[in-house]
Design a protein around this motif. Structure first.
Motif, PDB file in Angstrom:
ATOM      1  N   ALA A 113      30.869  37.881  43.190  1.00 39.54           N
ATOM      2  CA  ALA A 113      31.947  38.870  43.026  1.00 39.54           C
ATOM      3  C   ALA A 113      31.635  39.805  41.852  1.00 39.54           C
ATOM      4  N   ARG A 114      31.756  41.102  42.086  1.00 41.43           N
ATOM      5  CA  ARG A 114      31.512  42.074  41.013  1.00 41.43           C
ATOM      6  C   ARG A 114      32.789  42.284  40.215  1.00 41.43           C
ATOM      7  N   LEU A 115      33.914  42.174  40.900  1.00 41.86           N
ATOM      8  CA  LEU A 115      35.212  42.448  40.265  1.00 41.86           C
ATOM      9  C   LEU A 115      36.224  41.445  40.815  1.00 41.86           C
ATOM     10  N   VAL A 116      37.152  41.016  39.967  1.00 41.18           N
ATOM     11  CA  VAL A 116      38.256  40.184  40.429  1.00 41.18           C
ATOM     12  C   VAL A 116      39.533  40.986  40.241  1.00 41.18           C
ATOM     13  N   LEU A 117      40.275  41.170  41.306  1.00 41.91           N
ATOM     14  CA  LEU A 117      41.582  41.813  41.198  1.00 41.91           C
ATOM     15  C   LEU A 117      42.635  40.735  41.330  1.00 41.91           C
ATOM     16  N   ALA A 118      43.625  40.755  40.427  1.00 39.64           N
ATOM     17  CA  ALA A 118      44.614  39.688  40.449  1.00 39.64           C
ATOM     18  C   ALA A 118      45.999  40.224  40.170  1.00 39.64           C
ATOM     19  N   ASP A 119      46.957  39.516  40.686  1.00 37.45           N
ATOM     20  CA  ASP A 119      48.351  39.774  40.405  1.00 37.45           C
ATOM     21  C   ASP A 119      48.556  39.606  38.894  1.00 37.45           C
ATOM     22  N   PRO A 120      49.305  40.527  38.260  1.00 40.04           N
ATOM     23  CA  PRO A 120      49.476  40.402  36.804  1.00 40.04           C
ATOM     24  C   PRO A 120      50.039  39.034  36.411  1.00 40.04           C
ATOM     25  N   GLY A 121      50.878  38.445  37.266  1.00 42.23           N
ATOM     26  CA  GLY A 121      51.487  37.161  36.951  1.00 42.23           C
ATOM     27  C   GLY A 121      50.501  36.003  36.942  1.00 42.23           C
ATOM     28  N   VAL A 122      49.454  36.066  37.737  1.00 39.92           N
ATOM     29  CA  VAL A 122      48.516  34.931  37.787  1.00 39.92           C
ATOM     30  C   VAL A 122      47.253  35.200  36.973  1.00 39.92           C
ATOM     31  N   ARG A 123      47.087  36.435  36.518  1.00 39.40           N
ATOM     32  CA  ARG A 123      45.823  36.823  35.892  1.00 39.40           C
ATOM     33  C   ARG A 123      45.467  35.970  34.692  1.00 39.40           C
ATOM     34  N   ARG A 124      46.467  35.708  33.860  1.00 37.58           N
ATOM     35  CA  ARG A 124      46.104  34.979  32.635  1.00 37.58           C
ATOM     36  C   ARG A 124      45.751  33.522  32.931  1.00 37.58           C
ATOM     37  N   LEU A 125      46.047  33.064  34.123  1.00 34.49           N
ATOM     38  CA  LEU A 125      45.638  31.700  34.478  1.00 34.49           C
ATOM     39  C   LEU A 125      44.202  31.658  34.992  1.00 34.49           C
ATOM     40  N   LEU A 126      43.604  32.851  35.150  1.00 29.59           N
ATOM     41  CA  LEU A 126      42.252  32.908  35.709  1.00 29.59           C
ATOM     42  C   LEU A 126      41.187  32.926  34.633  1.00 29.59           C
ATOM     43  N   GLY A 127      41.621  32.942  33.369  1.00 29.35           N
ATOM     44  CA  GLY A 127      40.687  33.114  32.256  1.00 29.35           C
ATOM     45  C   GLY A 127      39.461  32.221  32.354  1.00 29.35           C
ATOM     46  N   GLU A 128      39.693  30.935  32.563  1.00 30.92           N
ATOM     47  CA  GLU A 128      38.583  29.994  32.536  1.00 30.92           C
ATOM     48  C   GLU A 128      37.609  30.232  33.696  1.00 30.92           C
ATOM     49  N   ALA A 129      38.169  30.485  34.884  1.00 27.91           N
ATOM     50  CA  ALA A 129      37.325  30.721  36.059  1.00 27.91           C
ATOM     51  C   ALA A 129      36.472  31.967  35.848  1.00 27.91           C
ATOM     52  N   VAL A 130      37.086  33.005  35.310  1.00 23.54           N
ATOM     53  CA  VAL A 130      36.375  34.267  35.119  1.00 23.54           C
ATOM     54  C   VAL A 130      35.313  34.105  34.035  1.00 23.54           C
ATOM     55  N   GLU A 131      35.641  33.335  33.023  1.00 20.37           N
ATOM     56  CA  GLU A 131      34.677  33.106  31.950  1.00 20.37           C
ATOM     57  C   GLU A 131      33.429  32.408  32.482  1.00 20.37           C
ATOM     58  N   ARG A 132      33.647  31.453  33.401  1.00 16.54           N
ATOM     59  CA  ARG A 132      32.505  30.731  33.959  1.00 16.54           C
ATOM     60  C   ARG A 132      31.676  31.596  34.886  1.00 16.54           C
ATOM     61  N   ALA A 133      32.365  32.347  35.779  1.00 19.21           N
ATOM     62  CA  ALA A 133      31.635  33.083  36.813  1.00 19.21           C
ATOM     63  C   ALA A 133      31.141  34.437  36.316  1.00 19.21           C
ATOM     64  N   ARG A 134      31.760  34.966  35.284  1.00 23.95           N
ATOM     65  CA  ARG A 134      31.370  36.245  34.680  1.00 23.95           C
ATOM     66  C   ARG A 134      31.152  37.375  35.691  1.00 23.95           C
ATOM     67  N   PRO A 135      32.160  37.758  36.452  1.00 22.19           N
ATOM     68  CA  PRO A 135      31.988  38.941  37.306  1.00 22.19           C
ATOM     69  C   PRO A 135      31.754  40.167  36.410  1.00 22.19           C
ATOM     70  N   ALA A 136      30.793  41.022  36.820  1.00 20.62           N
ATOM     71  CA  ALA A 136      30.344  42.117  35.948  1.00 20.62           C
ATOM     72  C   ALA A 136      31.497  43.005  35.481  1.00 20.62           C
ATOM     73  N   LEU A 137      32.451  43.247  36.364  1.00 25.88           N
ATOM     74  CA  LEU A 137      33.518  44.189  36.009  1.00 25.88           C
ATOM     75  C   LEU A 137      34.806  43.476  35.595  1.00 25.88           C
ATOM     76  N   GLY A 138      34.722  42.179  35.410  1.00 24.10           N
ATOM     77  CA  GLY A 138      35.844  41.438  34.858  1.00 24.10           C
ATOM     78  C   GLY A 138      36.963  41.169  35.841  1.00 24.10           C
ATOM     79  N   CYS A 139      38.081  40.754  35.298  1.00 21.86           N
ATOM     80  CA  CYS A 139      39.269  40.431  36.087  1.00 21.86           C
ATOM     81  C   CYS A 139      40.360  41.399  35.671  1.00 21.86           C
TER      82      CYS A 139
END
Lengths: 584, 80
Positions: A113-139
């Motif tokens: 995944a190059r980018l993760v788009l998330a609902d503002p309500g769930v986004r802050r729960l994705l921190g750890e997953a995004v940190e591990r997978a490091r999509p280039a354009l973030g979450c």
């Protein structure tokens, strides 16, 4: 306008039909109306924003949204930006965030995944997953992206339309890549089954999650293709209050609604009479039942329970499909109700032959191949088998996947000469498909596929279990309401048999904690009981077969009370044996 | 434990009994997944029914691990 060949072109066409669209229920059963023209406008705006991030055509954008308008902005926005959307589950409610993060990271990595788009309500729960997978354009959430000019890319029908997962897992996620052509073919085939009628147009209701093929591809995309109207219920609302599903069908006079077997079972178990005041289900013409094995007992119980509210037994339509075929492959004849036959157990269990027998095991037909699909039953050597012979189910048709993204070996195993090996076992009888089991290792529970390794890893970590000596299998026992999750594990050799029940209980807890799945049965076995291949790998389906045939030690069903009883009995036995040793 | 904490705990216990078949005593230190032995389906039901019972919307809910966390989250949401 020429006939649309891609999802973006379908959306463009649907924008000309302001009376059609999506009706979204919130968790208080309040409706909001989202017509296709508005979805199109919003998608063009979202595409402008997504394009501004630098996502290139064909790159994957992961979407993490609950059922709601945000999902459609992100899904159609990604498509219009030329990207490939990958819908993922939103975080679970309460607890198990660590497991969710690991699973999501694995899926993000599997699709690159190059980018993760998330609902503002769930986004802050994705921190750890995004940190591990490091999509280039973030979450990001859509509204924090810079607004660009509205955009709509020109998309080729051979381009990928979306990626769905065949099983959601931390260990071996398999991303199924579906082309625009495949997805559109499936939507057209489904719509072809219920053409507009003189007495009205069909309309659907669905509570299925949008990251699930039956929800997105089976419900939303046909509504877009028609274009028609679909009502969506948040899945978590259905799970807590299944009556909402039935009430919504009745209130909106809906004619189509699909669900896996467990949903029908949940309705029978949980819906109370007083929740159905004024409900009339006679409008429900097609009640599809797919995504997990169909239990005849559940179908009968559902008909019996809801006949009083006008439910028509002939609406029940068992179907079969798999994510690798985009969705559906076979359908029972509409308006017939479900058909079951009884077959002699022995030759069936030996995966040899299906012979009708009055007091044999009851199997439900999943119908005939959809238009454009063909089906073959083959033996292990790949030879086609005659009707009545049990073998692997292979399918060919216009909506097969391109392959597993980035997994050429797995793709080559599944797809050969245009045929998809479903990994399921079954036979043809009277031209209809009956499924008897699985050749592939996959757990199907509550309409979702899980990799057994995920459950097995959790068991492995339990003290007292022989390392690498646990198998997880699921199957539909005769007369049961749904698939059961069975754990077969070997204890370490130094563990006394008196401790086996406690070990089984510990393994059960470990699985629930790690996966959220509750094992229905646990068998603790002496070391060396489980069958292996010559290279030492565990043979899951063979272990299941032997366990069912009583060739492994037969376990007792696990219920909390029985478990507690077993634990008490086992500690009493231990105390007794200590006393006995003391005296001797 | 203040009256309000006890009241919230009793409310959660009532919801857990009615909707997920939980029997026994609910204590703040119990973990939802490991100790209450709820599978993911029951966890979903519990979350939604607790919200309905207390008329709140839970935030950061996936980080809630114990009954005590849930009590605190509900009290916070009610004060907001």
């Amino acid at each position: 306008m020429p006939e649309p060949r891609t999802l973006d072109a379908l959306l463009q066409r649907a924008a000309g039909f302001p009376d059609t669209g999506l009706r979204l229920l919130d968790r208080f059963e309040r409706e909001s109306w989202l017509p296709w023209p508005e979805i199109h406008d919003r998608a063009r705006a979202a595409a402008g924003r997504i394009r501004g991030t630098g996502v290139a055509p064909g790159e994957r954008v992961a979407l993490v949204y609950p059922t709601g308008v945000g999902f459609f902005d992100a899904f159609f926005g990604s498509l219009l930006a030329g990207a490939v959307p990958v819908p993922l589950y939103p975080p679970v409610r309460l607890g198990r965030l660590a497991e969710y993060s690991a699973r999501t990271a694995a899926m993000l990595e599997a699709v690159g995944a190059r980018l993760v788009l998330a609902d503002p309500g769930v986004r802050r729960l994705l921190g750890e997953a995004v940190e591990r997978a490091r999509p280039a354009l973030g979450c990001r959430s859509l509204d924090e992206l810079d607004a660009g000019p509205p955009f709509q890319a020109a998309v080729d029908e051979r381009a990928l339309a979306l990626i769905q997962f065949s099983s959601g897992t931390t260990v071996e996620p398999k991303p199924v890549a579906l082309s625009q052509r495949a997805v559109l073919a499936q939507a057209r085939i489904l719509n072809g089954l219920w053409p507009p009628r003189a007495d009205g147009v069909d309309s659907g209701v669905s509570w299925l999650p949008l990251y699930h093929d039956m929800g997105l591809i089976g419900c939303v995309l046909p509504a877009l293709e028609r274009p028609g109207t679909l009502t969506l219920i948040p899945p978590e609302l259905f799970v807590a209050r299944p009556a909402v599903w039935l009430r919504t069908i009745s209130r909106l006079r809906a004619t189509l609604s699909p669900a896996p077997n467990f949903a029908y079972s949940l309705c029978v178990a949980k819906v109370r009479d007083e929740e159905l005041a004024g409900v009339d289900l006679s409008c429900w013409r097609v009640a599809l039942n797919g995504a997990e094995p169909v239990a005849p007992r559940v179908l009968r119980a559902f008909c019996e329970r809801f006949a009083r509210w006008g439910f028509r037994a002939e609406a029940l339509t068992p179907v079969y499909g798999l994510s690798e075929a985009t969705l559906a492959v076979t359908f029972s004849e509409l308006g017939r109700g479900f058909t079951s036959r009884r077959f002699d157990r022995e030759p069936l269990a030996a995966a040899a032959e299906a012979r009708e027998q009055p007091d044999g095991i009851e199997l439900v037909s999943v119908g005939r191949p959809l238009p454009g699909f063909s089906l073959e039953i083959r033996d292990p050597a790949g030879r086609a088998l005659a009707p009545g012979r049990v073998g692997r189910v292979l399918v060919r048709g216009p909506s097969l996947m391109d392959g597993y993204l980035g997994r050429p070996e797995a793709t080559a195993e599944a797809l050969r000469d245009g045929w998809l090996d479903t990994g399921d076992l079954g036979f043809l009888h009277g031209g209809e498909l009956f499924l008897t089991g699985r050749a592939k290792d996959v757990l199907i529970l509550r309409g979702r596929c899980h990799a057994p390794s995920e459950v097995e890893h959790a068991v492995d970590a339990v003290d007292g279990v022989r390392t690498g000596c646990a198998v997880a299998v699921s199957h539909l026992p005769e007369g049961a309401a749904g698939e059961e999750l069975v754990l077969l594990l070997e204890a370490r050799s130094e563990l006394p048999a008196a401790d086996y029940p406690a070990l089984g209980a510990a393994a059960s807890r470990a699985v629930r904690t790690a996966t959220g799945l509750a094992p229905d049965r646990v068998a603790v076995l002496a070391p060396g009981s489980l069958p292996r291949t010559s290279s030492g790998k565990l043979r899951r389906q063979e272990a299941l077969r032997r366990w069912l045939a009583d060739e492994l030690r037969p376990p007792a069903p696990v219920t909390p009370i029985r478990l507690a009883g077993a634990v008490v009995r086992s500690s009493l036995a231990m105390a007794r044996s200590r006393r006995a040793r003391g005296r001797g | 434990m203040s009256a309000s904490e006890a009241e919230v705990l009793a409310g959660i216990a009532a919801v857990a009994r009615a909707h997920v078949g939980f029997q026994g005593e609910l204590r703040p230190e119990l973990r939802l997944v490991e100790d209450l032995e709820l599978d993911s389906l029951k966890m979903l039901s519990l979350a939604l029914e607790v919200e309905n019972h207390f008329r709140v919307c839970l935030d950061q809910e996936a980080a809630i691990e114990t009954v005590g966390d849930l009590v605190a989250a509900i009290r916070e949401a009610r004060d907001a």
